[in-house]
Design an enzyme around this catalytic site. Sequence first.
Site, PDB file in Angstrom:
ATOM      1  N   ASN A   9      -7.004   2.220 -11.212  1.00 23.05           N
ATOM      2  CA  ASN A   9      -5.919   1.460 -10.596  1.00 23.05           C
ATOM      3  C   ASN A   9      -5.569   0.230 -11.453  1.00 23.05           C
ATOM      4  O   ASN A   9      -6.297  -0.755 -11.482  1.00 23.05           O
ATOM      5  CB  ASN A   9      -6.356   1.039  -9.183  1.00 23.05           C
ATOM      6  CG  ASN A   9      -5.256   0.371  -8.396  1.00 23.05           C
ATOM      7  OD1 ASN A   9      -4.426  -0.334  -8.950  1.00 23.05           O
ATOM      8  ND2 ASN A   9      -5.280   0.576  -7.101  1.00 23.05           N
ATOM      9  N   ASP A  68     -16.618  -0.320  -3.366  1.00 27.62           N
ATOM     10  CA  ASP A  68     -16.221   0.559  -2.282  1.00 27.62           C
ATOM     11  C   ASP A  68     -15.952  -0.326  -1.072  1.00 27.62           C
ATOM     12  O   ASP A  68     -16.580  -1.380  -0.915  1.00 27.62           O
ATOM     13  CB  ASP A  68     -17.291   1.603  -1.967  1.00 27.62           C
ATOM     14  CG  ASP A  68     -16.737   2.757  -1.122  1.00 27.62           C
ATOM     15  OD1 ASP A  68     -15.548   3.113  -1.297  1.00 27.62           O
ATOM     16  OD2 ASP A  68     -17.469   3.298  -0.284  1.00 27.62           O
ATOM     17  N   TYR A 151      -5.395   0.089   5.779  1.00 26.46           N
ATOM     18  CA  TYR A 151      -5.328  -0.316   7.192  1.00 26.46           C
ATOM     19  C   TYR A 151      -4.736  -1.717   7.379  1.00 26.46           C
ATOM     20  O   TYR A 151      -4.740  -2.240   8.493  1.00 26.46           O
ATOM     21  CB  TYR A 151      -6.730  -0.284   7.811  1.00 26.46           C
ATOM     22  CG  TYR A 151      -7.357   1.096   7.856  1.00 26.46           C
ATOM     23  CD1 TYR A 151      -7.160   1.935   8.950  1.00 26.46           C
ATOM     24  CD2 TYR A 151      -8.154   1.554   6.813  1.00 26.46           C
ATOM     25  CE1 TYR A 151      -7.745   3.194   9.007  1.00 26.46           C
ATOM     26  CE2 TYR A 151      -8.744   2.816   6.855  1.00 26.46           C
ATOM     27  CZ  TYR A 151      -8.532   3.628   7.947  1.00 26.46           C
ATOM     28  OH  TYR A 151      -9.110   4.873   8.007  1.00 26.46           O
ATOM     29  N   LYS A 172      -3.810 -13.209   1.262  1.00 27.65           N
ATOM     30  CA  LYS A 172      -4.784 -12.187   1.655  1.00 27.65           C
ATOM     31  C   LYS A 172      -6.031 -12.270   0.762  1.00 27.65           C
ATOM     32  O   LYS A 172      -7.154 -12.248   1.253  1.00 27.65           O
ATOM     33  CB  LYS A 172      -4.160 -10.793   1.567  1.00 27.65           C
ATOM     34  CG  LYS A 172      -5.145  -9.692   1.901  1.00 27.65           C
ATOM     35  CD  LYS A 172      -4.600  -8.317   1.577  1.00 27.65           C
ATOM     36  CE  LYS A 172      -5.732  -7.312   1.563  1.00 27.65           C
ATOM     37  NZ  LYS A 172      -5.364  -6.006   1.062  1.00 27.65           N
ATOM     38  N   ARG A 178     -12.504  -8.101  -0.115  1.00 26.44           N
ATOM     39  CA  ARG A 178     -12.527  -7.808  -1.550  1.00 26.44           C
ATOM     40  C   ARG A 178     -12.523  -9.109  -2.347  1.00 26.44           C
ATOM     41  O   ARG A 178     -13.266  -9.267  -3.305  1.00 26.44           O
ATOM     42  CB  ARG A 178     -11.341  -6.926  -1.930  1.00 26.44           C
ATOM     43  CG  ARG A 178     -11.411  -6.424  -3.367  1.00 26.44           C
ATOM     44  CD  ARG A 178     -10.326  -5.410  -3.691  1.00 26.44           C
ATOM     45  NE  ARG A 178     -10.628  -4.111  -3.114  1.00 26.44           N
ATOM     46  CZ  ARG A 178      -9.966  -3.539  -2.109  1.00 26.44           C
ATOM     47  NH1 ARG A 178      -8.945  -4.138  -1.555  1.00 26.44           N
ATOM     48  NH2 ARG A 178     -10.304  -2.368  -1.649  1.00 26.44           N
TER      49      ARG A 178
END
Length: 193
Positions: A9, A68, A151, A172, A178
């Site tokens: 990514n 993860d 989500y 965020k 994260r």
Amino acid sequence: MKLYFATHNSNKLKEIQKLLPQGMELLGLDSLGLNEDIPETADTIEGNSQMKTRYVYERYSVACFGDDTGLEVDALNGEPGVFSARYAGPQKDSEDNMKLLLERMTGHTNRSARFKTVITYIDSDGNEKQFTGIAEGTITEQRAGADGFGYDPIFQPLGYDRTFAEMSAEEKNSISHRGKAFAQLVDYLKQQH
């Protein structure tokens, strides 16, 4: 120093590169010529993070990390957890996942949940360390917001009246699971160099 992130990514790579100390170059799996998907078959978020990182380290012996993330909902005994990406099936469709989660939450008054990210880092000598970031919050009754992914439209972090999907990326990242896990990794890397 070169540091490899077990991801394809490019957006994640750009986001994390901004956080790293000067002189540290972040590279993804593509730069190693690693094109296949790394297996994620562990039964915990910690295990999947470790599996991704070890997969890269065992093949290339480079400093690397993998992450993860899972969403744990109290009323559903921690579901979807390690199965968050494929909750509604192997197609990994966010819309289907949110729809299924909201259906399963019908009638539940306890809507508390948390996002959890685990990062496993292995240095070039094979030393391993894990970092965990958690964002507590609630599952909303309906979707709100167009930003973010996964989500985010149905997760409202504690202390806020908006979902992650209604926040800017900067806002965020400053409070997210994260963001917290990566901040710990970056602090650790700064101490090592």
